[in-house]
Design an enzyme around this catalytic site. Sequence first.
Site, PDB file in Angstrom:
ATOM      1  N   SER A 580       1.404 -12.686   7.850  1.00 35.56           N
ATOM      2  CA  SER A 580       2.475 -13.593   7.651  1.00 35.56           C
ATOM      3  C   SER A 580       2.266 -15.152   7.987  1.00 35.56           C
ATOM      4  CB  SER A 580       3.523 -12.798   8.417  1.00 35.56           C
ATOM      5  OG  SER A 580       5.306 -12.722   7.392  1.00 35.56           O
ATOM      6  N   ASP A 665       5.172  -7.483  -1.969  1.00 36.97           N
ATOM      7  CA  ASP A 665       5.580  -7.849  -1.679  1.00 36.97           C
ATOM      8  C   ASP A 665       6.917  -8.964  -1.765  1.00 36.97           C
ATOM      9  OD1 ASP A 665       6.074  -9.485   0.932  1.00 36.97           O
ATOM     10  OD2 ASP A 665       4.204  -9.422   1.625  1.00 36.97           O
ATOM     11  N   HIS A 701       5.456  -6.446   2.272  1.00 32.97           N
ATOM     12  CA  HIS A 701       5.623  -6.376   3.593  1.00 32.97           C
ATOM     13  C   HIS A 701       4.899  -5.498   4.204  1.00 32.97           C
ATOM     14  CE1 HIS A 701       5.241 -10.595   5.056  1.00 32.97           C
ATOM     15  NE2 HIS A 701       5.378 -10.121   6.144  1.00 32.97           N
TER      16      HIS A 701
END
EC number: 3.4.21.26
Length: 745
Positions: A580, A665, A701
């Site tokens: 991330s 995602d 995610h």
Amino acid sequence: MSFPGWGPYPPVERDETSAITYSSKLHGSVTVRDPYSQLEVPFEDSEETKAFVHSQRKFARTYLDENPDREAWLETLKKSWNYRRFSALKPESDGHYYFEYNDGLQSQLSLYRVRMGEEDTVLTESGPGGELFFNPNLLSLDGNAALTGFVMSPCGNYWAYGVSEHGSDWMSIYVRKTSSPHLPSQERGKDPGRMNDKIRHVRFFIVSWTSDSKGFFYSRYPPEDDEGKGNAPAMNCMVYYHRIGEDQESDVLVHEDPEHPFWISSVQLTPSGRYILFAASRDASHTQLVKIADLHENDIGTNMKWKNLHDPWEARFTIVGDEGSKIYFMTNLKAKNYKVATFDANHPDEGLTTLIAEDPNAFLVSASIHAQDKLLLVYLRNASHEIHIRDLTTGKPLGRIFEDLLGQFMVSGRRQDNDIFVLFSSFLSPGTVYRYTFGEEKGHSSLFRAISIPGLNLDDFMTESVFYPSKDGTSVHMFITRPKDVLLDGTSPVLQYGYGGFSLAMLPTFSLSTLLFCKIYRAIYAIPNIRGGSEYGESWHREGMLDKKQNVFDDFNAATEWLIANKYASKDRIAIRGGSNGGVLTTACANQAPGLYRCVITIEGIIDMLRFPKFTFGASWRSEYGDPEDPEDFDFIFKYSPYHNIPPPGDTIMPAMLFFTAAYDDRVSPLHTFKHVAALQHNFPKGPNPCLMRIDLNSGHFAGKSTQEMLEETADEYSFIGKSMGLTMQTQGSVDSSRWSCVTV
């Protein structure tokens, strides 16, 4: 120069004419090439993106599957993961304690409960005990449905819960009666027993019940046909009130703000249910627009009479408790490390009164009230948690508990109870639950349950804390975990992890897979607490954001250099890992110091720093990274943006690189990874080290993946690192899970 044995890379169209013009304070108009902009079109909407994804998946899968250590790692992980784990007990209004439990290889944790007063009967050698209440593993056939949150009604009769599928941020909220638990024999793919209530278009589980238990407030978005897919930004968050038993179409609108489509709105209720706090966040910063209303004096709807708690965009407020018209808040108003303050709703003009002043050397993580008049404070100091107790009325210090434990704590309990349960964990502690009982003068603690992993002797490992100088001379802390018998002779492989952003602290966290990596490869695990986190307060965060983002990369590179200089690491055996926001870190460091690393693992990273605000929740990240469309911000963003600063073709040798991303995602769009990998493969088509992309077509995610999927990913990652650094698996490394894994006292 010929292609390596695993080449060539799959072809992808490169558009040399694609470019975007930005305004720069230093250089005026700047035209930036974007040769892979076509990969921004979502997977499901573009045949070109779809072809790229499938060819890259096949290419990576072939390389990864040819590694014989991959299957050995997978078998080791499966055997080792088969141990029982659980959470602390949480008291609820139906007279039960609830706790999460997994017997080993279940895809998701299940929720159990036990009547208060009978808690000593759970988590014994005979099993979890109590009663199964909710098993998310039954919700889907593939194990990819996940429980995103839950909250019980004040009366204890209803349970609202969120369910997402395949790791999506999008979820649905359902309601069930607490008298209708799941049954172990239920058929998979169904959720019998829930009521007809179904709340859709939800992206955050922020639910607050009214005191009469007739309904709850929640945040939602307008209906979209492509929920869970695509790159479109989330816009026009609204607050609604839902009455139990009614259709969502009948829900009452409380707040909407079409003039500010990117703001995120939510509400909290005080424990008494009388006061409602509205908060709007315009970005990821620690500031909000906050208003308060009295539900005794207002009908729920858009005409509620709100009072400003304070001037907007100066601070963030979290409700701690209330007593009559007095409300307790945790806030960073004129206290960047947070404090506890009170507010009299009957006299709003008097403003806030500080009860517990800010600690300049520690970040206040949470505040809660217990035993009627005890205020429990969890602080983050020197990258670890501390628990302090204060008198609720006077703020007088009443002592610190669990002083001898270095790690992180999770506290569960209620104001009316004299007991709390505290879950402690660290690098070398998978989880220990303590029971703490408050007393008139002094409380006492006792061990309730502890997770153990048969066959893995945690005493064989050690964690140490060191400090090292960064490029600008700043002293940075680092945790180092390793087997005790690993020699510091400069030959050991190192796995170094970092994040460095959004005020997120890297705390001592237990990871069985990491310990197995260290055991099997005779390796060292390092986590430098680089700037951008909150390990040393909000100032530490601010030193790693906006125009100071380069400090984050310098801190991380300096950690590696220190490990080499002090003979913790072999200079040819260093792998780095981040996900991330940590993906900005790993890719920027690989660009800036390619010779420092042998292997780079990037998981669902943010990489194109000029385009990030255009997709999903990217607009809210501008408070952290800056706005590329602002000329001043553009200059410092463009200088490090990983996608735009890949070394040119030539003599540079890039590390072996493995990227993980998910086609669906909806937090960090996979376009970042798609474009970056395409550019890397173009610049280094015949490099000696591979650049691969592992694309998951069935998840989002991080969240929602089944245990099997996580183990498959870890096997791919660790075997890739091992091959890239020439490591040999020293042993099977699995642990004997045939014995019970819970210590009862």
